[in-house]
Write a protein that holds these residues in place. Structure first.
Motif, PDB file in Angstrom:
ATOM      1  N   ARG A   1       2.350  15.421 -22.881  1.00 22.58           N
ATOM      2  CA  ARG A   1       1.395  16.524 -23.039  1.00 22.58           C
ATOM      3  C   ARG A   1       0.142  16.089 -23.773  1.00 22.58           C
ATOM      4  NH1 ARG A   1       5.939  19.477 -24.785  1.00 22.58           N
ATOM      5  NH2 ARG A   1       5.114  19.424 -26.935  1.00 22.58           N
ATOM      6  N   LYS A   2       0.317  15.221 -24.770  1.00 22.23           N
ATOM      7  CA  LYS A   2      -0.805  14.766 -25.597  1.00 22.23           C
ATOM      8  C   LYS A   2      -1.533  13.571 -24.979  1.00 22.23           C
ATOM      9  CE  LYS A   2      -0.243  17.636 -29.074  1.00 22.23           C
ATOM     10  NZ  LYS A   2      -1.291  18.598 -29.486  1.00 22.23           N
ATOM     11  N   ASN A   3      -1.052  13.141 -23.799  1.00 29.44           N
ATOM     12  CA  ASN A   3      -1.649  11.988 -23.109  1.00 29.44           C
ATOM     13  C   ASN A   3      -1.591  10.719 -23.964  1.00 29.44           C
ATOM     14  OD1 ASN A   3      -2.799  10.896 -20.766  1.00 29.44           O
ATOM     15  ND2 ASN A   3      -4.863  11.021 -21.621  1.00 29.44           N
ATOM     16  N   LEU A   4      -0.513  10.554 -24.711  1.00 34.92           N
ATOM     17  CA  LEU A   4      -0.291   9.339 -25.503  1.00 34.92           C
ATOM     18  C   LEU A   4       0.246   8.249 -24.590  1.00 34.92           C
ATOM     19  CD1 LEU A   4       1.414  10.913 -28.665  1.00 34.92           C
ATOM     20  CD2 LEU A   4      -1.008  10.393 -28.316  1.00 34.92           C
ATOM     21  N   ARG A   5      -0.209   7.039 -24.804  1.00 28.75           N
ATOM     22  CA  ARG A   5       0.238   5.912 -23.990  1.00 28.75           C
ATOM     23  C   ARG A   5       0.546   4.715 -24.886  1.00 28.75           C
ATOM     24  NH1 ARG A   5       0.606   9.515 -21.131  1.00 28.75           N
ATOM     25  NH2 ARG A   5      -0.140   9.837 -18.989  1.00 28.75           N
ATOM     26  N   PHE A   6       1.485   3.882 -24.420  1.00 30.66           N
ATOM     27  CA  PHE A   6       1.929   2.741 -25.220  1.00 30.66           C
ATOM     28  C   PHE A   6       1.991   1.485 -24.355  1.00 30.66           C
ATOM     29  CE2 PHE A   6       3.619   6.605 -27.051  1.00 30.66           C
ATOM     30  CZ  PHE A   6       3.315   6.462 -28.399  1.00 30.66           C
ATOM     31  N   ASP A   7       1.772   0.349 -25.020  1.00 28.33           N
ATOM     32  CA  ASP A   7       1.885  -0.942 -24.330  1.00 28.33           C
ATOM     33  C   ASP A   7       3.326  -1.438 -24.285  1.00 28.33           C
ATOM     34  OD1 ASP A   7      -0.972  -1.141 -24.120  1.00 28.33           O
ATOM     35  OD2 ASP A   7      -1.023  -1.800 -26.225  1.00 28.33           O
ATOM     36  N   LEU A   8       4.118  -1.017 -25.260  1.00 28.78           N
ATOM     37  CA  LEU A   8       5.487  -1.522 -25.405  1.00 28.78           C
ATOM     38  C   LEU A   8       6.376  -0.384 -25.896  1.00 28.78           C
ATOM     39  CD1 LEU A   8       7.470  -3.983 -25.524  1.00 28.78           C
ATOM     40  CD2 LEU A   8       6.695  -4.343 -27.873  1.00 28.78           C
ATOM     41  N   ILE A   9       7.488  -0.161 -25.210  1.00 25.01           N
ATOM     42  CA  ILE A   9       8.430   0.888 -25.600  1.00 25.01           C
ATOM     43  C   ILE A   9       9.819   0.272 -25.753  1.00 25.01           C
ATOM     44  CG2 ILE A   9       9.496   3.090 -24.980  1.00 25.01           C
ATOM     45  CD1 ILE A   9       6.999   3.763 -23.383  1.00 25.01           C
ATOM     46  N   ILE A  10      10.425   0.488 -26.914  1.00 27.19           N
ATOM     47  CA  ILE A  10      11.778   0.005 -27.181  1.00 27.19           C
ATOM     48  C   ILE A  10      12.748   1.172 -27.056  1.00 27.19           C
ATOM     49  CG2 ILE A  10      13.328  -0.981 -28.905  1.00 27.19           C
ATOM     50  CD1 ILE A  10      11.047  -2.524 -30.051  1.00 27.19           C
ATOM     51  N   ILE A  11      13.802   0.987 -26.265  1.00 25.78           N
ATOM     52  CA  ILE A  11      14.810   2.031 -26.053  1.00 25.78           C
ATOM     53  C   ILE A  11      16.182   1.441 -26.383  1.00 25.78           C
ATOM     54  CG2 ILE A  11      15.741   3.720 -24.451  1.00 25.78           C
ATOM     55  CD1 ILE A  11      13.243   3.334 -22.723  1.00 25.78           C
ATOM     56  N   ASP A  12      16.694   1.796 -27.547  1.00 24.51           N
ATOM     57  CA  ASP A  12      17.966   1.241 -28.029  1.00 24.51           C
ATOM     58  C   ASP A  12      18.856   2.383 -28.539  1.00 24.51           C
ATOM     59  OD1 ASP A  12      19.921  -0.574 -28.807  1.00 24.51           O
ATOM     60  OD2 ASP A  12      19.046  -0.835 -30.803  1.00 24.51           O
ATOM     61  N   PRO A  13      19.426   3.174 -27.636  1.00 24.39           N
ATOM     62  CA  PRO A  13      20.201   4.340 -28.045  1.00 24.39           C
ATOM     63  C   PRO A  13      21.630   3.977 -28.449  1.00 24.39           C
ATOM     64  CG  PRO A  13      20.217   4.167 -25.677  1.00 24.39           C
ATOM     65  CD  PRO A  13      19.339   3.042 -26.171  1.00 24.39           C
ATOM     66  N   PRO A  14      22.310   4.870 -29.164  1.00 20.19           N
ATOM     67  CA  PRO A  14      23.750   4.704 -29.349  1.00 20.19           C
ATOM     68  C   PRO A  14      24.446   4.855 -28.003  1.00 20.19           C
ATOM     69  CG  PRO A  14      23.050   6.873 -30.083  1.00 20.19           C
ATOM     70  CD  PRO A  14      21.793   6.107 -29.769  1.00 20.19           C
ATOM     71  N   SER A  15      25.652   4.319 -27.892  1.00 19.29           N
ATOM     72  CA  SER A  15      26.376   4.414 -26.616  1.00 19.29           C
ATOM     73  C   SER A  15      26.626   5.859 -26.220  1.00 19.29           C
ATOM     74  CB  SER A  15      27.701   3.649 -26.712  1.00 19.29           C
ATOM     75  OG  SER A  15      27.470   2.281 -26.957  1.00 19.29           O
ATOM     76  N   PHE A  16      26.894   6.699 -27.226  1.00 18.94           N
ATOM     77  CA  PHE A  16      27.111   8.122 -26.999  1.00 18.94           C
ATOM     78  C   PHE A  16      26.393   8.893 -28.100  1.00 18.94           C
ATOM     79  CE2 PHE A  16      30.840   5.748 -25.604  1.00 18.94           C
ATOM     80  CZ  PHE A  16      30.958   6.155 -24.285  1.00 18.94           C
ATOM     81  N   ALA A  17      25.816  10.020 -27.742  1.00 20.31           N
ATOM     82  CA  ALA A  17      25.144  10.853 -28.734  1.00 20.31           C
ATOM     83  C   ALA A  17      25.218  12.308 -28.283  1.00 20.31           C
ATOM     84  CB  ALA A  17      23.689  10.425 -28.910  1.00 20.31           C
ATOM     85  N   ARG A  18      25.154  13.208 -29.263  1.00 21.76           N
ATOM     86  CA  ARG A  18      25.222  14.630 -28.946  1.00 21.76           C
ATOM     87  C   ARG A  18      24.289  15.397 -29.863  1.00 21.76           C
ATOM     88  NH1 ARG A  18      31.091  16.860 -29.042  1.00 21.76           N
ATOM     89  NH2 ARG A  18      31.138  15.660 -27.110  1.00 21.76           N
ATOM     90  N   ASN A  19      23.557  16.314 -29.293  1.00 26.34           N
ATOM     91  CA  ASN A  19      22.790  17.264 -30.093  1.00 26.34           C
ATOM     92  C   ASN A  19      23.057  18.667 -29.564  1.00 26.34           C
ATOM     93  OD1 ASN A  19      21.100  17.720 -27.846  1.00 26.34           O
ATOM     94  ND2 ASN A  19      19.638  16.161 -28.508  1.00 26.34           N
ATOM     95  N   LYS A  20      22.292  19.647 -30.024  1.00 26.53           N
ATOM     96  CA  LYS A  20      22.557  21.035 -29.648  1.00 26.53           C
ATOM     97  C   LYS A  20      22.357  21.287 -28.155  1.00 26.53           C
ATOM     98  CE  LYS A  20      21.307  22.849 -34.203  1.00 26.53           C
ATOM     99  NZ  LYS A  20      20.365  23.727 -34.958  1.00 26.53           N
ATOM    100  N   LYS A  21      21.509  20.469 -27.532  1.00 24.15           N
ATOM    101  CA  LYS A  21      21.145  20.733 -26.142  1.00 24.15           C
ATOM    102  C   LYS A  21      21.913  19.895 -25.123  1.00 24.15           C
ATOM    103  CE  LYS A  21      16.403  22.292 -27.082  1.00 24.15           C
ATOM    104  NZ  LYS A  21      14.977  22.078 -26.757  1.00 24.15           N
ATOM    105  N   MET A  22      22.352  18.697 -25.519  1.00 22.62           N
ATOM    106  CA  MET A  22      22.933  17.805 -24.520  1.00 22.62           C
ATOM    107  C   MET A  22      23.850  16.762 -25.138  1.00 22.62           C
ATOM    108  SD  MET A  22      19.794  15.176 -23.615  1.00 22.62           S
ATOM    109  CE  MET A  22      20.838  14.148 -22.585  1.00 22.62           C
ATOM    110  N   THR A  23      24.666  16.179 -24.280  1.00 12.09           N
ATOM    111  CA  THR A  23      25.480  15.020 -24.638  1.00 12.09           C
ATOM    112  C   THR A  23      24.955  13.839 -23.846  1.00 12.09           C
ATOM    113  OG1 THR A  23      27.434  16.377 -25.071  1.00 12.09           O
ATOM    114  CG2 THR A  23      27.800  14.040 -24.665  1.00 12.09           C
ATOM    115  N   PHE A  24      24.686  12.741 -24.555  1.00  8.83           N
ATOM    116  CA  PHE A  24      24.076  11.564 -23.919  1.00  8.83           C
ATOM    117  C   PHE A  24      25.089  10.431 -23.840  1.00  8.83           C
ATOM    118  CE2 PHE A  24      22.146   7.396 -24.408  1.00  8.83           C
ATOM    119  CZ  PHE A  24      21.202   7.375 -23.391  1.00  8.83           C
TER     120      PHE A  24
END
Length: 379
Positions: A273-296
């Motif tokens: 929405r803010k039109n932010l852009r990046f040259d490098l994005i790191i994505i290192d999630p836990p194997s499983f995660a849960r919040n109020k909206k979803m289970t990942f």
């Protein structure tokens, strides 16, 4: 020592060198915690011990001479002990060093033992005594109980007490750690080669987004490596305070470095929405995660992170895709990544697995659980 008969499947697995045991390896036998001798067709195969844990029900081993095991492991890590720029690394890594169920990490003058099942915990005095013979210079020890026990998950084990928070050095960068506060320590040591690549060349001159940032160790490494700006995103409220502490330790101005305590999927929407852009994005999630909206789940949902990242990645930008999910193979992880890229072309610039201090069992693919790809989007 109990005598246990194993089936052909287990015998073949053991002969290949796989050390972890599971319930299907045995006929209908009562298996109790403790040491045992394993037999196949009346022939002795190997020694083992049994105790239920997060994977399997026990481990085979060749020797329980822990002084010998620790001495061998130390000799194999001579380069780490001689490195003036690093004083935090893994000193003993389960079956990669000959005995499953226990790891030992060095944090400066202190050692951290992790116990993964009840039986290994029951013989911890023997293990710790052997360690202290091989590492007389270690001033104090801590332990983390990584199985369901009803006990405190973290406690002081021997010697001097460490400060509540103290500084370690990795690749010449300072990080704040804590050894007696839950199961975390403030840094994931298995990623030190990835952080090293950010310092050396990967982050120079780039804007970086660090998703699931925890204490922003990747962001600090990138800043030290010449990144023009970083954004660190994590849902944990404590992450901002711990992240800022890392930057301050290294005399880095906070002005070009931002911290957001929010869900990463919500941040992707916000950045778009803010039109932010990046040259490098790191994505290192836990194997499983849960919040109020979803289970990942990494195995099921990682592609969503890739597709969302592409929406805010600059042309010819790079994504560092990472997982420590032991049950997800390299091939399956790459399939999730490709699903996220869809029709967008990319190439693998470099790849990381576990560093040498995290010794692995070459016979067991799950032993080398870390999978990290540096991916570049092609025009």
């Amino acid at each position: 020592m109990n005598k246990i008969t194993i089936n052909q499947h287990a015998a073949e697995k053991i002969r290949k060198g796989i050390a972890v045991l599971d319930r299907r390896d045995f006929a209908a036998q009562d298996i109790s915690d403790g040491f045992a001798s394993l037999y196949f067709e009346k022939n002795f195969l190997t020694a083992a011990y049994f105790s239920r844990q997060n994977k399997g029900v026990g481990w085979t081993f060749e020797t329980r001479d822990f002084q010998q095991l620790f001495a061998q492991a130390r000799a194999q890590r001579k380069a780490y002990f001689d490195d003036a720029l690093t004083n935090a690394f893994r000193a003993f890594n389960q079956d990669g060093d000959g005995f499953g169920g226990v790891t030992v990490d060095i944090y400066g003058d202190f050692a951290l033992f992790s116990w993964y099942n009840p039986f290994i915990y029951s013989i911890k005095d023997e293990i710790v005594a052997a360690f202290r013979m091989i590492y007389p210079e270690i001033q104090g020890g801590y332990e983390k109980v990584r199985f369901e026990s009803g006990m405190a998950v973290s406690s002081h084990l021997f010697g001097e007490a460490a400060p509540e928070k103290f500084t370690i050095l990795e690749n010449g960068v300072s990080y704040q750690v804590f050894l007696n506060d839950g199961l975390m320590t403030g840094i994931f040591l298995d990623q030190h080669e990835v952080r090293g690549s950010l310092i050396n060349t990967l982050a120079a001159g780039k804007s970086m987004l660090n998703m699931f940032s925890y204490t922003a160790a990747f962001s600090v490494a990138a800043a030290m490596g010449g990144a023009t700006s970083t954004v660190s995103v994590d849902l944990a409220k404590r992450s901002r305070e711990l992240s800022e502490a890392h930057f301050k330790l290294n005399q880095l101005s906070l002005n070009p470095h931002k911290f957001h305590v929010m869900d990463v999927f919500e941040y992707f929407k916000y950045a778009a929405r803010k039109n932010l852009r990046f040259d490098l994005i790191i994505i290192d999630p836990p194997s499983f995660a849960r919040n109020k909206k979803m289970t990942f789940s990494v195995a099921r949902d990682y592609h969503k992170l890739i597709s969302d990242a592409l929406e805010i990645l600059n042309p010819n930008g790079q994504i560092i895709a990472s997982t420590n999910h032991a049950g997800l193979s390299r091939t399956a992880f790459l399939a999730e990544i490709k699903k996220g890229f869809g029709a967008q072309k990319f190439e693998i610039v470099s790849e990381f697995r576990l560093p040498a201090d995290f010794a692995t069992n070459a016979a067991d693919p799950q032993s080398d659980y870390l999978k990290v790809f540096v991916l570049e989007v092609l025009s």
